[in-house]
Design an enzyme around this catalytic site. Structure first.
Site, PDB file in Angstrom:
ATOM      1  CG  ASP A 125      -8.103  -8.142  13.283  1.00 20.46           C
ATOM      2  OD1 ASP A 125      -9.065  -7.011  13.699  1.00 20.46           O
ATOM      3  OD2 ASP A 125      -6.946  -8.162  13.762  1.00 20.46           O
ATOM      4  CG  ASP A 153      -2.375  -0.429   0.896  1.00 14.62           C
ATOM      5  OD1 ASP A 153      -2.461  -0.812  -0.322  1.00 14.62           O
ATOM      6  OD2 ASP A 153      -3.337  -0.089   1.785  1.00 14.62           O
TER       7      ASP A 153
END
Length: 722
Positions: free
Chosen positions: A434, A140
Site C-alpha cells: 500500500d 488466496d
C-alpha cells in the site's frame, strides 16, 4: 488559505504558523544538543567516553533525522469537507461511474469467512445504483469454505439489501448490525435467524474442513465444490465463479443485485505470487475483463461499510473537473471498532491513519493505506487501450468468452514480461504494498485526497493480543525498509520526482524501523551508567540541563496536543507513546535485524496473515485493559529485560545518588529517564510477577528475560565499574 467548490472544501490548519515557528526554534535546540554531544566525543578520549558518547551521538542523530522528516507533515495540514447532498442534486444517478470493489482474504481459519462475506454485503448495500456495483473477492487460500460462505451470502443479499434500504439502516454489515441491535420487528427477527443459520452452516464446514453435500442448497452447488476437492492452496489453477449477475439476478422486490465474483488466482510453487499486491493486480485485470468499472474500491476483509453514502463522498472529488484529471485515489481513514477504553495496544494508530494524512493532504495528498480507498482505474491501469482487457459491450459476465479471458489474466504466466507490478497496477518489491503503490503514484504526478467525514465511512478490526500487534508492525517495518533501501528511496527518488517535502514525508515512514536505535540505546545505556553513578547528561544546576528539558517536554507536549486535537484522550495518548517504546524495542528491532539478514541472503520470512479470531478469555482481558503476554515470544524476552534493567537501575540509582555529594543534581536526568520507562513498563511487571491468568508472561520467558538483564548488568559492570 481555503478552497471551495460546489462539492467540497479545504481549509489549511490554523496551527501552521505555530508549527513553523516552533520548528525553527526546536531545530536550533537540536543543533546545540548535537554540537555538545559531538564535542564530548572529540574531546580527549578514553575507552569509557567513546563507549558512551558514540552510541548516544548515534541515537541523537537518528532522533534528529526522524524529527526533521516529520516537520514536513506539519508544514501544511489540511482539513476537508465534502457535500454529497449537493452532488445528489446535481448529478443524475444514471451518470454515476461503475465501481468495482476488491476484497482480499487468504486464510479461512484466521479470517473467518462469514466476516468477509459480511463485509461484502455491507458494500453491496451502498446507496448507489446496484447495477453499477461489482464485488470481487480474492481468496488466496483457494478455500471451498470461503466460496461456500459467499454463495450463502449471495442468497441472503436478496433479503438483506431491500431490508436495509426500506428501513434506512445505516450499518449494513449484518454481522455488525445484529451484534449491536437487539429485538425488533418480525422481519428483522426473521433475517437474524436466516443469518445465524447461514453462519452456523459455514462454521460447521470450517470445523470439518470441507463443504459436505448436507450443507449445500442445490445439485449445481455440489458440482461446483467437487472441483475443489484435493486442490492444495499453494498449487492450483485459477478458479473464477460468478455468484450474482446484475443482468439477471434480482432481490425479493425485483431490483437488480450487484455482481459478485469469487476469484482464486492460479498458484504455482515455481511462480512468485507477490502476496496481497499480486492478488490485487489479478483482481484489477479480472475486473477489466468483466465489469471494467472506472472506480475501484479496495477493502480489507474485515473493513465493512459504516456509511452507505461513501461512494458519493468520493465522487465529490472525482467529479470535480479541476481535480479529476490528476486524482488517483480518495483515501478514507482506517477507523476501528471494539477498541477498549484506553486502546492499550495503540491499534488506533492515530498518527498513521488520521493525523499524518492531513499533513500530506496539503502537499499533494495522503498515502494509500491498503483499505477504504477509492481509486481511479486510470491511475492503476492507464487508458483502456493500453491494457486491451475490456469486455465486449454485450458479453454477459458468465459468457464463455469473458470467463476464458478472466482465467487467462488470472494465470501465473500472464505477468512475466509485462509492466504489472512495476509501472502498472499495485507495486511489487515491498511487503507494504500500500505504501509502495501510493508513493509511486505520487512520484508519477498523481494526486490524492483525504476524506474524513464525521461518521466513519468504514470500520475494521484490529489484532487484540500483543504478540499479533508486534508481529504486524514488524512486517510493516520490513516492508518499509524494502522501499527505503531501494533505488526508489524517498530521500533521493522521492524528493526529485515529487518534491522535497513530499520526499521527507515518505522518508519519515520508510525509516520507521530506525526508531529502534535511539529507543534501545536510551532504554539501556543511561540506566546502566546510573547504577555506577556515571552522569551522562548535564546536572540540574548546569544551563545545558534546560536545553534537554526543553527538547523532552516540547516533544511530548506537541505530540499530546496533536493527539488531543485529533479527538484523542489522555489515556489513549499514554497508551500510544508507551506502545511507541514497546514497538521500538521489539517490532522495529527484530524487523531491522530480519531486513539486514535478508539483504545478506541469510534468511527471509514470508508474509503472515494477522489473525482476526479472538478467544473468549483473550477478549475478556482486552476489554478490561489487561495486556496479553500469554505466548512464548522473543519480543517479550526483550521487554522483560528492559523492564528489569530500568527497575533495578532506578532502585540502585536512587541509593547511589543518596550516598553521593550532589548525586541527585548530577544524576537527575538518568533517574527521571529510568522512572519514566519504569512507569511505562508496569504492565510488564504485572505479567512477570503479579498475575496468575493465562495472559501472564510464561515462566521460561521471565527466566530468560531475567538472565538477559543480568548479562546486560555484567556488560555495564565491565564498562562503567572503576
Amino acid at each position: 488559505m481555503a478552497t471551495h467548490t460546489a462539492f467540497h472544501s479545504a481549509q489549511v490548519s490554523r496551527l501552521v504558523p505555530f508549527n513553523r515557528a516552533h520548528a525553527l526554534l526546536y531545530s536550533v535546540a537540536v543543533l546545540a544538543a548535537l554540537h555538545r554531544r559531538l564535542a564530548a566525543l572529540l574531546a580527549p578520549a578514553t575507552l569509557l567516553s567513546i563507549s558512551v558518547s558514540l552510541p548516544l551521538l548515534l541515537a541523537d542523530l537518528v532522533l534528529a533525522f526522524m524529527w526533521l522528516t516529520y516537520q514536513a507533515l506539519r508544514w501544511c495540514p489540511v482539513r476537508r469537507r465534502d457535500f454529497p447532498d449537493r452532488l445528489a442534486l446535481s448529478v443524475d444517478p444514471k451518470d454515476f461511474p461503475a465501481i468495482d470493489v476488491f476484497i482480499c482474504t487468504a486464510d479461512p481459519h484466521r479470517e473467518p469467512p462469514m466476516s468477509v462475506a459480511s463485509t461484502a454485503l455491507s458494500v453491496m448495500a451502498f446507496d448507489y445504483p446496484t447495477d453499477r456495483i461489482s464485488i470481487y473477492v480474492s481468496d488466496d487460500g483457494g478455500s471451498e469454505i470461503t466460496l461456500f460462505a459467499f454463495m450463502e451470502a449471495s442468497r441472503f443479499a436478496r433479503y438483506w439489501l431491500p431490508f436495509c434500504k426500506e428501513n434506512g439502516i445505516v450499518v449494513r454489515s449484518p454481522e455488525a448490525y445484529f451484534r449491536s441491535s437487539n429485538g425488533g420487528d418480525s422481519e428483522k427477527m426473521k433475517l437474524q435467524m436466516m443469518y445465524q443459520t447461514m453462519k452456523e452452516k459455514v462454521e460447521t464446514a470450517l470445523e470439518r474442513g470441507y463443504v459436505g453435500n448436507d450443507l449445500v442448497s442445490s445439485q449445481e452447488e455440489a458440482e461446483v465444490f467437487k472441483r475443489w476437492k484435493g486442490l492444495p492452496s499453494h498449487d492450483h489453477p485459477s478458479m473464477i465463479q460468478v455468484l450474482l449477475d446484475t443482468s439477471k439476478d434480482t432481490d425479493i422486490m425485483g431490483n437488480a443485485l450487484p455482481n459478485v465474483i469469487y476469484v482464486s488466482r492460479e498458484k504455482r510453487p515455481t511462480s512468485p505470487h507477490h502476496f496481497k499486491a499480486g492478488a490485487l493486480n489479478v483482481l484489477t485485470r479480472v475486473s477489466s475483463t468483466m465489469s471494467n468499472g472506472p472506480m475501484i474500491l479496495t477493502l480489507d476483509c474485515d473493513t465493512y461499510s459504516n456509511d452507505p453514502r461513501s461512494p458519493l463522498r468520493a465522487l465529490c472529488y472525482f467529479l470535480d473537473p479541476a481535480l479529476s484529471p490528476d486524482l488517483a485515489f480518495v483515501q478514507f481513514p482506517q477507523i476501528f471498532q471494539g477498541l477498549n477504553k484506553n486502546d492499550i495496544y495503540a491499534c488506533e494508530v492515530k498518527r498513521l491513519y488520521t493525523i499524518n494524512p492531513r499533513g500530506k493532504d496539503g502537499l499533494g495528498g495522503p498515502n494509500y493505506v491498503g483499505t477504504a480507498c477509492y481509486f481511479s482505474r486510470r491511475s492503476l491501469q492507464g487508458t483502456p487501450s493500453s491494457t486491451s482487457l475490456a469486455p465486449g459491450a454485450n458479453d454477459p459476465l458468465s459468457s464463455e468468452s469473458v470467463l476464458r479471458k478472466a482465467h487467462e489474466v488470472a494465470s501465473c504466466t500472464y505477468e512475466p514480461g509485462t509492466k504489472w507490478g512495476s509501472s502498472i497496477g499495485f507495486r511489487y518489491g515491498s511487503l507494504s504494498e500500500d505504501y509502495h503503490t501510493g508513493y509511486h503514484l505520487q512520484c508519477e504526478g498523481w494526486k490524492s485526497v483525504f476524506c474524513y467525514p464525521a461518521r466513519p465511512a468504514f470500520l475494521g478490526d484490529v489484532p487484540k493480543n500483543l504478540n499479533d500487534v508486534l508481529s504486524q508492525r514488524k512486517r510493516w517495518c520490513v516492508g518499509l525498509f524494502e522501499v527505503a533501501f531501494s533505488k526508489c528511496c524517498p530521500l533521493t527518488f522521492g524528493t526529485v520526482k515529487a518534491s522535497l517535502l513530499v520526499g521527507l514525508c515518505y522518508a519519515h515512514e520508510a525509516f520507521w524501523g530506525s526508531w529502534c536505535i535511539p529507543i534501545t540505546i536510551y532504554g539501556f545505556l543511561p540506566q546502566l551508567a546510573l547504577i555506577y553513578g556515571i552522569p551522562l547528561f548535564p546536572k540540574v544546576s548546569d544551563p545545558w540541563f534546560y536545553l534537554y528539558a526543553y527538547l523532552f517536554f516540547t516533544t511530548y507536549g506537541q505530540d499530546l496536543l496533536e493527539f488531543l486535537a485529533a479527538d484523542g484522550t489522555m489515556g489513549r495518548w499514554w497508551s500510544d507513546q508507551r506502545m511507541w517504546m514497546i514497538i521500538g524495542l521489539t517490532s522495529y528491532l527484530f524487523g531491522t535485524v530480519q531486513f539486514v539478514l535478508k539483504k545478506f541472503g541469510i534468511s527471509a520470512q514470508g508474509f503472515n496473515v494477522t489473525s482476526k479470531v479472538m478467544e473468549d478469555e483473550q477478549s475478556k482481558r482486552y476489554e478490561k485493559g489487561t495486556f496479553d503476554f500469554g505466548v512464548e515470544s522473543p519480543f517479550f524476552v526483550v521487554l522483560g529485560a528492559v523492564a528489569t534493567v530500568n527497575l533495578s537501575s532506578l532502585v540502585l540509582g536512587i541509593a547511589r545518588a543518596a550516598t553521593m555529594e550532589g548525586g541527585f543534581d548530577e544524576l537527575f536526568v538518568q533517574l527521571f529517564l529510568s522512572a519514566f520507562v519504569t512507569a511505562n513498563c508496569w504492565p510488564i511487571y504485572e505479567a512477570m510477577f503479579l498475575r496468575s491468568d493465562e495472559g501472564k508472561l510464561p515462566r521460561n520467558v521471565t527466566v530468560i528475560s531475567l538472565a538477559l538483564a543480568g548479562f546486560l548488568h555484567c556488560i555495564g559492570y565491565l564498562i562503567f565499574h572503576n
